[in-house]
Design a protein around this motif. Structure first.
Motif, PDB file in Angstrom:
ATOM      1  N   TYR A  20      -7.957  -2.938   2.639  1.00 39.53           N
ATOM      2  CA  TYR A  20      -7.521  -4.358   3.417  1.00 39.53           C
ATOM      3  C   TYR A  20      -8.407  -4.641   4.472  1.00 39.53           C
ATOM      4  CZ  TYR A  20      -3.436  -2.829   0.562  1.00 39.53           C
ATOM      5  OH  TYR A  20      -2.567  -2.349  -0.429  1.00 39.53           O
ATOM      6  N   ALA A  26      -1.000  -5.848   6.450  1.00 41.75           N
ATOM      7  CA  ALA A  26      -0.863  -5.939   4.934  1.00 41.75           C
ATOM      8  C   ALA A  26       0.441  -5.098   4.641  1.00 41.75           C
ATOM      9  CB  ALA A  26      -2.143  -5.549   4.175  1.00 41.75           C
ATOM     10  N   GLN A  30       3.767  -6.993   3.099  1.00 42.63           N
ATOM     11  CA  GLN A  30       4.198  -6.498   1.671  1.00 42.63           C
ATOM     12  C   GLN A  30       5.748  -6.026   1.837  1.00 42.63           C
ATOM     13  OE1 GLN A  30       2.039  -3.616  -0.547  1.00 42.63           O
ATOM     14  NE2 GLN A  30       0.090  -4.714  -0.097  1.00 42.63           N
ATOM     15  N   TYR A 243       1.999 -10.330  -3.702  1.00 40.18           N
ATOM     16  CA  TYR A 243       0.670 -10.574  -4.012  1.00 40.18           C
ATOM     17  C   TYR A 243       0.312 -10.282  -5.389  1.00 40.18           C
ATOM     18  CZ  TYR A 243      -1.193  -5.536  -4.073  1.00 40.18           C
ATOM     19  OH  TYR A 243      -1.101  -4.421  -4.508  1.00 40.18           O
TER      20      TYR A 243
END
Length: 267
Positions: A20, A26, A30, A243
């Motif tokens: 990442y 991230a 998430q 994602y």
């Protein structure tokens, strides 16, 4: 035992964040996405079992959002990294090493929710092994509990060999790191080789690491069929909430099961 998976993630664990651009950001994004899905479909449900936690990408964020998380992974070094990450944040997460195909024997039942994210289920290389893992997840849930999986949509991805997927360039602590993967398909399976190239900017020294694992490029409709086959109801694919595509299903409550058995209905 999936030795290639263990070896891959044992080697990747200390470097996993390099996949990442910003792992912590991230992980937070998430967790926010998963939190929204879980609370909308199963309001008030708090206990989560993560059967493929890796270094804690989802488990940490969900814990920070008020869920009580139990987590496990096949890789002992990934679990150790997850424990370190949780400790530095003063988070209480019950972490252990476990194959998801043995989740019920290891964790027992009564969980509100079971999750497996980051395309972990396709590390299982046959329908039989995936069905076994799904049965274990089902057994871990209390009646009315929910399962959430996130997977790649392989029907929309190219097949072939030498398929390059770059992760990008990271610069940190005087080092430049390039992360990328190459996929080589062999029928419904493919080998993934992760390359990490590290350059020390001060002296120009370069070190390269390569680690390899294997996946089953199972189509989402087939995975949905397996979820229904083991007993999950209201199985749905959700797009544009994470994602990766998200698959959700619910273990029937005792009342639902009784009605289904009485009428001869299936899931």
């Amino acid at each position: 035992m999936y030795r290639h998976v263990i070896d891959f993630y044992d080697r990747l664990a200390p470097l996993y964040h390099l996949v990442y651009e910003d792992w912590e950001a991230a992980a937070d994004r998430q967790a926010a996405c998963l939190d929204a899905v879980l609370r909308s479909r199963w309001p008030g449900y708090k206990s989560v079992l993560d059967v493929s936690c890796g270094i804690g990408t989802q488990a940490i964020g969900l814990t920070m959002r008020g869920f009580t998380v139990t987590a496990s992974d096949l890789s002992s070094k990934a679990v150790t990294r997850a424990a370190d990450e949780a400790r530095t944040r003063n988070l209480a997460i019950a972490l252990s090493v476990c194959d998801m195909r043995e989740a019920y024997a290891h964790h027992g039942d009564g969980f509100d929710l079971v999750i497996s994210c980051d395309n972990s289920v396709p590390h299982l290389l046959s329908d039989e092994d995936i069905r076994l893992a799904l049965k274990q997840m089902y057994a871990c849930l209390r009646p009315g509990g929910g399962v959430l999986l996130t997977v790649r949509d392989y029907e929309r991805e190219p097949r072939g060999t030498n398929i390059l997927k770059p992760h990008g360039v990271r610069v940190s602590n005087g080092r430049r790191l390039i992360a990328m993967q190459i996929r080589d398909f062999d029928g419904p399976h493919y080998d993934l080789t992760m390359y990490l190239i590290e350059e020390h900017l001060a002296n120009g020294e370069v070190a390269t690491r390569a680690m390899r694992t294997r996946y089953y490029a199972i189509a989402i409709p087939q995975l949905v069929a397996l979820m229904k086959d083991v007993g999950f109801q209201t199985v749905q694919r959700l797009d544009d909430v994470f994602y990766q595509p998200v698959l959700v299903g619910t273990k029937p409550s005792r009342a639902d099961h009784a009605v289904s058995s009485h009428t001869g209905g299936g899931s």
